[in-house]
Write a protein that holds these residues in place. Sequence first.
Motif, mmCIF file in Angstrom:
data_model
loop_
_atom_site.group_PDB
_atom_site.id
_atom_site.type_symbol
_atom_site.label_atom_id
_atom_site.label_comp_id
_atom_site.label_asym_id
_atom_site.label_seq_id
_atom_site.Cartn_x
_atom_site.Cartn_y
_atom_site.Cartn_z
ATOM 1 N N PHE A 103 -3.011 -8.169 0.171
ATOM 2 C CA PHE A 103 -2.133 -7.500 -0.773
ATOM 3 C C PHE A 103 -2.291 -8.103 -2.160
ATOM 4 O O PHE A 103 -2.600 -9.288 -2.306
ATOM 5 C CB PHE A 103 -0.676 -7.617 -0.313
ATOM 6 N N ALA A 104 -2.027 -7.305 -3.192
ATOM 7 C CA ALA A 104 -2.105 -7.767 -4.569
ATOM 8 C C ALA A 104 -0.848 -8.541 -4.959
ATOM 9 O O ALA A 104 -0.838 -9.231 -5.964
ATOM 10 C CB ALA A 104 -2.299 -6.577 -5.508
ATOM 11 N N ASN B 98 11.289 -9.961 -4.770
ATOM 12 C CA ASN B 98 11.199 -9.574 -6.187
ATOM 13 C C ASN B 98 9.835 -8.981 -6.516
ATOM 14 O O ASN B 98 9.741 -7.980 -7.232
ATOM 15 C CB ASN B 98 11.491 -10.781 -7.088
ATOM 16 N N GLU B 99 8.767 -9.574 -5.992
ATOM 17 C CA GLU B 99 7.430 -9.034 -6.253
ATOM 18 C C GLU B 99 7.228 -7.700 -5.532
ATOM 19 O O GLU B 99 6.640 -6.773 -6.083
ATOM 20 C CB GLU B 99 6.355 -10.031 -5.808
ATOM 21 N N THR B 100 7.710 -7.607 -4.308
ATOM 22 C CA THR B 100 7.532 -6.379 -3.531
ATOM 23 C C THR B 100 8.267 -5.218 -4.186
ATOM 24 O O THR B 100 7.719 -4.127 -4.338
ATOM 25 C CB THR B 100 8.033 -6.583 -2.089
ATOM 26 N N VAL B 101 9.525 -5.435 -4.589
ATOM 27 C CA VAL B 101 10.311 -4.379 -5.240
ATOM 28 C C VAL B 101 9.703 -4.018 -6.586
ATOM 29 O O VAL B 101 9.640 -2.848 -6.957
ATOM 30 C CB VAL B 101 11.791 -4.817 -5.386
ATOM 31 N N GLY B 102 9.215 -5.005 -7.315
ATOM 32 C CA GLY B 102 8.595 -4.735 -8.612
ATOM 33 C C GLY B 102 7.325 -3.920 -8.498
ATOM 34 O O GLY B 102 6.972 -3.174 -9.408
ATOM 35 N N ASP B 103 6.633 -4.025 -7.375
ATOM 36 C CA ASP B 103 5.382 -3.300 -7.167
ATOM 37 C C ASP B 103 5.602 -1.900 -6.594
ATOM 38 O O ASP B 103 4.732 -1.042 -6.683
ATOM 39 C CB ASP B 103 4.483 -4.101 -6.224
ATOM 40 N N ALA B 104 6.788 -1.645 -6.024
ATOM 41 C CA ALA B 104 7.039 -0.383 -5.320
ATOM 42 C C ALA B 104 7.501 0.715 -6.274
ATOM 43 O O ALA B 104 8.063 0.454 -7.339
ATOM 44 C CB ALA B 104 8.100 -0.604 -4.252
#
Length: 108
Positions: free
Chosen positions: A49-50, A57-63
Amino acid sequence: MGKEKVRLLASLLFIVSLSLIVSACFNFKKDINSEDKKNLKVIQMDGTFAVDVDDPNETVGDADYVFIGRVDEDVDTLYKDPVTIETSDGAKEVSIPYTNYQVTVLPG
């Protein structure tokens, strides 16, 4: 007599070709009950994954879309894209499992 044989042969070839096309496009759904699911072989798959998928926080920011929910039920599993492979024991069909769940969206 020659034209009649040609027409008959052409008609038979058309019917056989049409039958092959229809049967090739037919989708055979495999229905697996919960008892059979317990006996399925589990193969672990890993992804790269990137973003750090363990950091919310990173997952929500990427979605694009995010919701908070609860999985209530495992509805069913569909097996798509079957491929026949050759193994040391002979030919074997493998496919990709897609599991559908009943989900409740929680207020956030």
